[in-house]
Enzyme design. Structure first.
Site, PDB file in Angstrom:
ATOM      1  CE  LYS A 135     -29.394  -3.431  56.452  1.00 34.59           C
ATOM      2  NZ  LYS A 135     -28.816  -4.590  57.176  1.00 34.59           N
ATOM      3  CB  SER A 210     -25.250  -4.018  56.579  1.00 31.30           C
ATOM      4  OG  SER A 210     -26.246  -4.946  56.963  1.00 31.30           O
ATOM      5  CB  SER A 234     -26.176  -6.427  59.692  1.00 26.22           C
ATOM      6  OG  SER A 234     -25.162  -7.024  58.931  1.00 26.22           O
TER       7      SER A 234
END
Length: 539
Positions: A135, A210, A234
């Site tokens: 990420k 996310s 997330s």
């Protein structure tokens, strides 16, 4: 001074009342957004043609160490797979393919000359030669660190975040950094820098957020495993929406330095965690051990006796103010899981009831209390919202909704005072510690529904409190894929345990994988991977 119980009741009444008021407004936005973002075609992800893509990271590492397959071959195949699916998904911020190929060559050369045994290699470099994804918000040296914010364009990470460094040190080879919502503030991965990331099961729906880019790539067999961050689900929401596994470790056992956004506030540090996403449950353990440095508090090497587990479950949080109801399949899978542990393992079962109506306002208050140094205090939310109608906004809709709540918290709740929040946190921690102990788990929805359509995240704010409970209390929680709806979208449930009992979550996740089949590809599998080939790598 308002008492604890009076504050609790007042806050919930305001939350319930205002949630209904906002629902009408959000419903209009939802319909408008869905109309604008409608995409045809349930599935455009092409099938895989190599059995490499059907193997876990644990299995690939075993074969690479034993020189039955080269790291270069594995890395090359995953690079080609990413090039194949990313035009559909839009999940990659930037790649490092040439560097990754050279690192794979170096691994193969090292294995030709090393005198280390296979056991020594597995202990020192458990992911040696295995491609991974990361990420963007976790910081990888030399890679973008924009995190979907227009005012951060051009930012490059100067060094690895600690979690990234540890996985690379363990032998992992990063291929790319993946998409997030703006500053990770949304349960939908969409921003004004890279755009929206699509769900591989239906490109008209979101992959979650996310850590949405991770969820989309891993589910599409374009990554074997990856790293995400979790502050209100997330890691777990993208895992549920994309039909894979995701683990949020206990608070304090993983070094979270290097993450963007960042705050020095204790509540932020308590709630933020970094954890793995993967297609196969066995990979959760190997990556969690790396990230936690095999912390002895977690006893990750200790075998879990499922007969001794107390199974608690909740099909929903009992909050009548929630705008989304739990999907029937999610409730059914929780019941089936309970029946499985009752019948096969003779576990003690408890239909536990917390006073869950108050979870939502408390968790929302927690979220709004963060001091975010990455956002200017001078943002004119109304003006930006009007600009967004014409596609001219400087901030994403997710961030504008966050700022609206932060600037006008009484639209939702009466207070965001940290002291009050901490009273709630202490109360919850004491209660859940008493219920779960060192051998209890809680089966609970990760999110009430399957993936929603692009642009509808504003309609789902209160539902983030399902995964947010584990962040609020610092508990470990693992999302487990448990099947597909009649529309072909994945659903997941989460396994929650008391703090530092991560091993229970991981063991139960692996057991439920055997019950429900785990990851179900968003494409037809043509390879028919040999069971003998896969079984040989069970280590």
């Amino acid at each position: 001074m308002t008492s604890f119980s009076e504050y609790e009741s007042l806050n919930f009444r305001r939350y319930k009342r205002n949630n209904k008021v906002l629902l009408n407004f959000y419903s209009f936005l939802k319909l408008f957004s869905c109309f604008c973002n409608e995409r045809k075609g349930r599935n455009r992800i092409t099938s895989t043609t190599n059995e490499i893509f059907e193997m876990s990271a644990t299995q690939l590492a075993y074969y690479i160490r034993n020189k039955k397959i080269s790291s270069f071959e594995v890395v090359s195949n995953f690079i080609e797979r990413q090039k194949q699916v990313n035009p559909v998904l839009n999940a990659i911020v930037a790649d490092r393919y040439e560097d990754a190929l050279q690192e794979a060559r170096n691994v193969d050369k090292f294995l030709e000359t090393t005198e280390l045994t296979e056991t020594e290699l597995s202990e020192r470099k458990p992911l040696l030669g295995v491609p991974i994804t990361v990420k963007e918000s976790l910081s990888m040296q030399g890679m973008p660190l924009v995190v979907g914010a227009k005012n951060r364009r051009g930012f490059i990470a100067e060094k690895h975040g600690e979690s990234v460094r540890m996985v690379i040190e363990a032998g992992g080879i990063p291929l790319c950094v993946t998409t997030t919502p703006e500053l990770c503030i949304s349960n939908e991965t969409n921003n004004l820098v890279t755009g929206k990331t699509n769900n591989p099961y239906n490109i008209g729906t979101t992959c979650g957020g996310s850590s949405g880019g991770e969820g989309a790539l891993i589910s599409s067999a374009a990554s074997v495993c990856g790293l995400g961050s979790d502050i209100m689900g997330s890691v777990r929401i993208p895992a549920a929406f994309c039909g894979i596994f995701g683990h949020k470790p206990s608070t304090g056992v993983v070094d979270i330095s290097g993450h963007v956004p960042w705050s020095e506030e204790p509540l932020f540090k308590k709630c933020l965690s970094i954890g793995p996403l993967c297609r196969y449950a066995e990979d959760l353990l190997i990556v969690t051990k790396i990230l936690t440095k095999n912390n002895p508090l977690l006893r990750l090497d200790e075998k879990v006796n499922l007969n001794n587990i107390n199974v608690h479950f909740m099909e929903d949080n009992g909050n009548p103010a929630n705008t989304l109801k739990v999907h029937p399949l999610i409730k059914h899978r929780i019941k089936q899981s309970v029946d499985h542990f009752r019948n096969k393992w003779k576990c003690h079962i408890s239909d536990v009831k917390f006073d869950d109506a108050r979870f939502d306002p408390v968790i929302i208050a927690l979220f709004l209390s963060y001091q975010n140094d990455y956002i200017s205090d001078n943002v004119k939310v109304g003006y930006q919202w009007m600009k967004s109608i014409f596609g001219k906004a400087d901030y994403s809709m997710g961030l504008l909704l966050y700022l609206l709540g932060k600037n006008h918290p009484k639209l939702l709740i009466d207070s965001c005072e940290t002291d009050t929040i901490l009273k709630f946190v202490t109360h919850f921690e004491q209660k859940i510690d008493h219920v779960l102990g060192d051998n209890g788990i809680l089966l609970y929805p990760t999110f009430p529904t399957p993936a929603f359509k692009h642009g509808a995240s504003c309609f789902t704010l209160s539902s983030c409190t399902y995964p947010g409970l584990a962040n609020l209390l610092g508990l470990p929680a693992t999302t487990v894929p448990v099947g597909l709806t009649e529309n072909g979208l994945p659903v997941g449930i989460q396994v929650i345990a008391a703090r530092n009992q991560d091993r229970l979550c991981l063991a139960v996740a692996k057991e439920l994988e055997s019950v429900f089949g785990g990851w179900l590809p968003p494409f037809d599998t043509n390879t028919g991977a040999s069971g003998q080939f896969r079984a040989a790598a069970q280590v």
